[in-house]
Design an enzyme around this catalytic site. Structure first.
Site, PDB file in Angstrom:
ATOM      1  CD  GLU A 193     -13.820  41.658   3.274  1.00 12.54           C
ATOM      2  OE1 GLU A 193     -13.879  42.896   3.185  1.00 12.54           O
ATOM      3  OE2 GLU A 193     -13.087  41.078   4.108  1.00 12.54           O
TER       4      GLU A 193
ATOM      5  CE  LYS B 287      -6.480  47.370  -4.697  1.00 14.49           C
ATOM      6  NZ  LYS B 287      -7.354  48.301  -3.993  1.00 14.49           N
TER       7      LYS B 287
ATOM      8  CG  ASP C 218      -7.157  32.156   0.869  1.00 15.33           C
ATOM      9  OD1 ASP C 218      -7.774  33.016   1.515  1.00 15.33           O
ATOM     10  OD2 ASP C 218      -6.469  31.269   1.391  1.00 15.33           O
TER      11      ASP C 218
ATOM     12  NE  ARG D 214      -3.363  47.161  -0.764  1.00 18.86           N
ATOM     13  CZ  ARG D 214      -4.021  48.313  -0.849  1.00 18.86           C
ATOM     14  NH1 ARG D 214      -3.352  49.453  -0.947  1.00 18.86           N
ATOM     15  NH2 ARG D 214      -5.334  48.328  -0.828  1.00 18.86           N
TER      16      ARG D 214
ATOM     17  CE1 TYR E 223     -13.060  41.719  -0.844  1.00 18.07           C
ATOM     18  CE2 TYR E 223     -12.875  43.826   0.260  1.00 18.07           C
ATOM     19  CZ  TYR E 223     -12.474  42.521   0.117  1.00 18.07           C
ATOM     20  OH  TYR E 223     -11.507  42.023   0.934  1.00 18.07           O
TER      21      TYR E 223
ATOM     22  CG  HIS F  62     -13.025  48.091   3.801  1.00 19.62           C
ATOM     23  ND1 HIS F  62     -13.937  47.717   2.844  1.00 19.62           N
ATOM     24  CD2 HIS F  62     -12.504  46.934   4.285  1.00 19.62           C
ATOM     25  CE1 HIS F  62     -13.965  46.392   2.753  1.00 19.62           C
ATOM     26  NE2 HIS F  62     -13.098  45.898   3.610  1.00 19.62           N
ATOM     27  CD  GLU F  63      -9.600  46.884   6.496  1.00 16.18           C
ATOM     28  OE1 GLU F  63     -10.228  45.953   7.026  1.00 16.18           O
ATOM     29  OE2 GLU F  63      -9.289  46.888   5.286  1.00 16.18           O
TER      30      GLU F  63
ATOM     31  N   PRO G 299       0.532  42.040   3.566  1.00 14.87           N
ATOM     32  CG  PRO G 299      -0.250  39.867   3.986  1.00 14.87           C
ATOM     33  CD  PRO G 299       0.571  40.969   4.575  1.00 14.87           C
ATOM     34  CE1 TYR G 300      -5.401  39.791   1.503  1.00 11.35           C
ATOM     35  CE2 TYR G 300      -4.186  39.175   3.476  1.00 11.35           C
ATOM     36  CZ  TYR G 300      -4.858  38.825   2.320  1.00 11.35           C
ATOM     37  OH  TYR G 300      -4.975  37.512   1.968  1.00 11.35           O
ATOM     38  N   GLY G 301      -4.264  45.746   2.053  1.00  6.59           N
ATOM     39  CA  GLY G 301      -4.416  47.172   2.304  1.00  6.59           C
ATOM     40  C   GLY G 301      -4.678  47.388   3.782  1.00  6.59           C
ATOM     41  N   GLY G 302      -5.638  46.623   4.285  1.00  4.43           N
ATOM     42  CA  GLY G 302      -5.941  46.692   5.700  1.00  4.43           C
ATOM     43  C   GLY G 302      -6.522  45.382   6.162  1.00  4.43           C
ATOM     44  CG  MET G 303      -6.464  41.577   8.943  1.00  6.69           C
ATOM     45  SD  MET G 303      -7.704  40.720   7.907  1.00  6.69           S
ATOM     46  CE  MET G 303      -8.800  40.101   9.179  1.00  6.69           C
ATOM     47  CD  GLU G 304     -11.544  42.276   8.492  1.00  2.00           C
ATOM     48  OE1 GLU G 304     -10.624  42.725   7.777  1.00  2.00           O
ATOM     49  OE2 GLU G 304     -12.288  41.354   8.132  1.00  2.00           O
TER      50      GLU G 304
ATOM     51  CG  HIS H   5     -14.323  44.476   8.115  1.00  2.00           C
ATOM     52  ND1 HIS H   5     -15.176  43.509   7.606  1.00  2.00           N
ATOM     53  CD2 HIS H   5     -13.407  44.710   7.137  1.00  2.00           C
ATOM     54  CE1 HIS H   5     -14.778  43.175   6.378  1.00  2.00           C
ATOM     55  NE2 HIS H   5     -13.707  43.902   6.072  1.00  2.00           N
TER      56      HIS H   5
ATOM     57  CD  GLN I  21      -4.090  38.895   7.087  1.00  2.00           C
ATOM     58  OE1 GLN I  21      -3.921  40.020   7.558  1.00  2.00           O
ATOM     59  NE2 GLN I  21      -5.303  38.408   6.846  1.00  2.00           N
TER      60      GLN I  21
HETATM   61  N1  BES Z   1     -10.650  41.451   5.445  1.00  2.00           N
HETATM   62  C1  BES Z   1     -10.022  42.066   4.334  1.00  2.00           C
HETATM   63  C2  BES Z   1      -8.660  41.522   4.018  1.00  2.00           C
HETATM   64  C3  BES Z   1      -8.668  40.040   3.679  1.00  2.00           C
HETATM   65  C4  BES Z   1      -9.617  39.509   2.836  1.00  2.00           C
HETATM   66  C5  BES Z   1      -7.688  39.225   4.195  1.00  2.00           C
HETATM   67  C6  BES Z   1      -9.602  38.155   2.545  1.00  2.00           C
HETATM   68  C7  BES Z   1      -7.664  37.878   3.900  1.00  2.00           C
HETATM   69  C8  BES Z   1      -8.629  37.325   3.071  1.00  2.00           C
HETATM   70  C9  BES Z   1      -9.907  43.577   4.526  1.00  2.00           C
HETATM   71  O1  BES Z   1     -10.947  44.124   5.258  1.00  2.00           O
HETATM   72  C10 BES Z   1      -9.973  44.222   3.180  1.00  2.00           C
HETATM   73  O2  BES Z   1     -10.971  44.065   2.535  1.00  2.00           O
HETATM   74  N2  BES Z   1      -8.940  44.950   2.780  1.00  2.00           N
HETATM   75  C11 BES Z   1      -8.938  45.656   1.526  1.00  2.00           C
HETATM   76  C12 BES Z   1      -9.344  47.075   1.771  1.00  2.00           C
HETATM   77  C13 BES Z   1     -10.157  47.731   0.721  1.00  2.00           C
HETATM   78  C14 BES Z   1     -11.189  46.926   0.046  1.00  2.00           C
HETATM   79  C15 BES Z   1     -10.676  49.090   1.106  1.00  2.00           C
HETATM   80  C16 BES Z   1      -7.525  45.583   0.957  1.00  2.00           C
HETATM   81  O3  BES Z   1      -6.673  44.962   1.603  1.00  2.00           O
HETATM   82  O4  BES Z   1      -7.281  46.071  -0.104  1.00  2.00           O
HETATM   83 ZN    ZN Z   2     -12.740  44.003   4.196  1.00  3.07          ZN
END
Ligand code: BES
Ligand code: ZN
Length: 626
Positions: free
Chosen positions: A343, A580, A397, A578, A405, A320-321, A291-296, A324, A159
């Site tokens: 974001e 979040k 961070d 995760r 967002y 979302h991803e 650790p995240y919902g998604g990473m692009e 990006h 990551q």
């Molecule tokens: N790029 C982010 C994940 C991220 C942000 C990693 C900051 C490290 C530092 C990714 O695109 C994201 O926003 N994921 C969200 C998805 C959601 C907002 C739909 C998530 O992980 O929850």
């Molecule tokens: Zn994002």
């Protein structure tokens, strides 16, 4: 003798070439911008900068290290005597240029930024080869043992965002310094390797005994936080001509079903913002500690398995991803103080994709939930943290998603409501073409928007309040609160319940994810235990299968010291990592008298070893020893 190109000309050449090669049809790109100082990187790109990275690494699952070489292509100014890279917990064995060995020094280690790796060069040096290995504690990498995966085989994933790539790749780790890259990765033959790049050897090729090598190539210059790797027992299912899913074999069919709308999502985004420039779009579903919902990651979004709800209710994460691929990966925040540009634009586009696929009522509900999170953020954060463009000294961070967002996407929806959808769509399409494969700053975006949309119209300028949106705390007065009719019905149900009505009167089964979230998020701050019992027993909240809704319930239950939630809470905190979800839940627990911290510490002792270093770091700051 050839005249040496200036640094600026060199920087110009690569992005221009790639933009043309990738078949963009719109406007020509702008000149490549001069680098902006990045407080989160030691790089001094004006002196010398990296243009390409070639990795040749072996994954050692016994020692939990990657080892091998990184060969960097560099461009140096005429008077350059050194190049400064970022590194964190790397062991550097040697550094060579094309002329032979050279010297390097590693400076003082900063807890978040790692250390500068300074390498002596002469201005004519074009290639550096760094022999190195990573640490088992590398901040980007999680090594999972055979007992920790569904397949019973080991797993490794990275990551990179925001500044973690430096813990496995010694390079200039700043989003404004774009680099193309390639890799050869050697892994045990029972495992497969995927990366955020074109796969040159889908089945791998022969390597040392018991090992296989996989090769990859990313021809476009990308910010280094988008270099990503995963190694494991991986299977693939196609979901369309350009899309598919990867995961451990037991999960791949469920993932393919859940994400079957990806091809349609791509077509919506392309219709709005121009051709998808990265070739394929696949999703890798990771183990639950992701650790995240998604990473692009380009060509290969990394996603948590917690979005596979079984009913597509959380696939907005994929929208979302995918979004990006334009905002973030194509046009990238130059520095993390403008993370809102990655974001917020992406959240806006996510909404447009969701609207096209799932309808206006669906997104009206999502925007209304976002509005509520913005309000919470405005009431709880320091004023400075509610600015889109962050002031010097902020922690990359430490940004709040409600600001970067939701406030940022509300900004774009406000612009849309003032200039009209057609004009904003036309503008954004041309914006992505003009800045393709380039870094962007708030100032550059505002200047571009004024040139192409405002065009000196003083009345329009006044209505938009652009500078206030971007540079000031809080919400400007032209922000319009969204409204969702479905939530009026939720409010009616909620009033009946809070007036003492039975939980059996709540039409829970007819509600979707967003109505359920709205209900839980708007419950009175506290309820007596018998009322919570009625809710839980009637709606079976502890057994919720949708992790977004479950998270809202668990948070609410903690705030009410509702102990019957403990088994479900422990299960949730130990079965996925995760950030979040886990970080706010531990934080909520730490604020609950004696039982909360004790419970948090007990569960964290079990869960911590299963979390990714990013999650461990964040929760370590929350769950403090007794
Ligand atoms: N790029 C982010 C994940 C991220 C942000 C990693 C900051 C490290 C530092 C990714 O695109 C994201 O926003 N994921 C969200 C998805 C959601 C907002 C739909 C998530 O992980 O929850
Ligand atoms: Zn994002």
């Amino acid at each position: 003798m050839l005249k040496r190109r200036t640094l600026l000309q060199s920087a110009l050449a690569a992005p221009l070439l790639s933009a043309c090669a990738s078949g963009a049809t719109g406007e020509a790109p702008e000149p490549y911008p001069a680098p902006v100082p990045d407080p989160d990187s030691y790089a001094q790109p004006a002196g010398a900068h990296v243009t390409h990275v070639a990795l040749d690494l072996t994954a050692d699952f016994q020692r939990k290290v990657l080892h091998g070489t990184a060969t960097l292509s560099i461009e140096a100014a005429a008077d350059a005597r050194e190049i400064v890279l970022d590194c964190d917990t790397l062991t550097i064995q040697s550094v060579r240029t094309e002329h032979g060995s050279t010297t390097h020094t590693i400076g003082a280690v900063h807890p978040d930024h790692g250390a500068p790796l300074t390498i002596a060069i002469t201005p004519d040096v074009r290639t550096l080869t760094i022999a190195y290995e990573t640490s088992p504690d590398a901040g980007a990498l999680q090594w999972l043992g055979a007992q920790q995966t569904a397949s019973g085989k080991p797993y490794l994933f990275s990551q990179g965002e925001s500044i973690l790539t430096r813990s496995w790749v010694p390079t200039q780790d700043s989003p404004g310094i774009r680099q193309s890259w390639e890799a050869r990765i050697v892994v045990p033959s029972e495992l497969k390797t995927v990366m955020s790049a074109e796969m040159l050897t889908p089945d791998g090729e022969a390597a040392d005994a018991g090992m296989r090598a996989y090769r990859f190539r990313m021809v476009h210059p990308v910010p280094t936080y988008l270099i990503a790797i995963a190694v494991g027992d991986l299977a693939f299912r196609s979901t369309g001509p350009r899309t598919g899913v990867w995961s451990e074999p037991s999960e791949v069919d469920a993932a393919a079903r859940e994400f079957s709308d990806m091809e349609r999502m791509m077509r919506v985004a392309e219709t709005l913002y121009g051709p998808y420039r990265w070739g394929r779009y696949d999703v890798l579903v990771l183990p639950p500690s992701f650790p995240y919902g998604g990473m692009e990651n380009p060509r290969l979004t990394f996603a948590t398995p917690t979005i596979i709800a079984g009913d597509k209710s959380l696939v907005n994460v994929i929208a979302h991803e995918l979004a990006h691929s334009w905002s973030g990966n194509l046009v990238t925040n130059a520095v993390w103080a403008d993370a809102w540009m990655n974001e917020g634009f992406t959240t806006y586009i996510e909404g447009r994709i969701s609207e096209a696929l799932y309808g206006t009522e669906q997104v009206a509900m999502a925007y209304t939930l976002d509005w509520a999170s913005i309000q919470t953020a405005l009431h709880t954060l320091e004023a400075d943290a509610t600015r889109l463009h962050k002031l010097p000294g902020f922690d990359p961070d430490g940004g709040s998603s409600a600001i970067d967002y939701d406030k940022a996407s509300l900004f774009l929806r406000t612009i849309e409501s003032i200039v009209g959808r057609t004009q904003l769509d036309t503008y954004l399409r041309s914006y992505f073409d003009r800045h393709a494969f380039q870094p962007i700053t708030a100032a550059r975006f505002l200047a571009d928007f004024r040139t192409h949309v405002v065009r000196g119209d003083a009345a329009l300028e006044q209505r938009l309040m652009l500078d206030q949106w971007v540079y000031q705390p809080g919400l400007p007065s032209n922000a319009v609160e969204p409204h969702a009719a479905a939530f009026d019905r939720v409010a009616t149900v909620l009033s009946a319940f809070t007036a003492g009505g039975p939980a059996s009167a709540i039409p829970w089964t007819s509600w979707g994810t967003l109505e359920r979230q709205r209900f839980l998020q708007t419950l009175p701050a506290t309820l007596p235990q018998p009322r919570l019992d009625d809710l839980e027993h009637t709606l079976h909240l502890n057994a919720l299968r949708n992790d977004e809704v479950l998270f809202d319930w668990l948070k609410y239950a903690i705030r009410n010291d509702y102990h019957p939630v403990e088994p479900a809470l422990q299960d949730f905190l130990t079965r996925q990592g995760r950030l979040k979800y886990v970080s706010p839940l531990y934080r909520a627990l730490m604020g609950r008298g004696a039982w909360g911290p004790a419970f948090a510490r007990r569960v964290y002792t079990i869960a911590r070893p299963t979390y990714h270093p990013v999650t461990q770091g964040a929760v370590d700051r929350v769950v403090t020893p007794a």
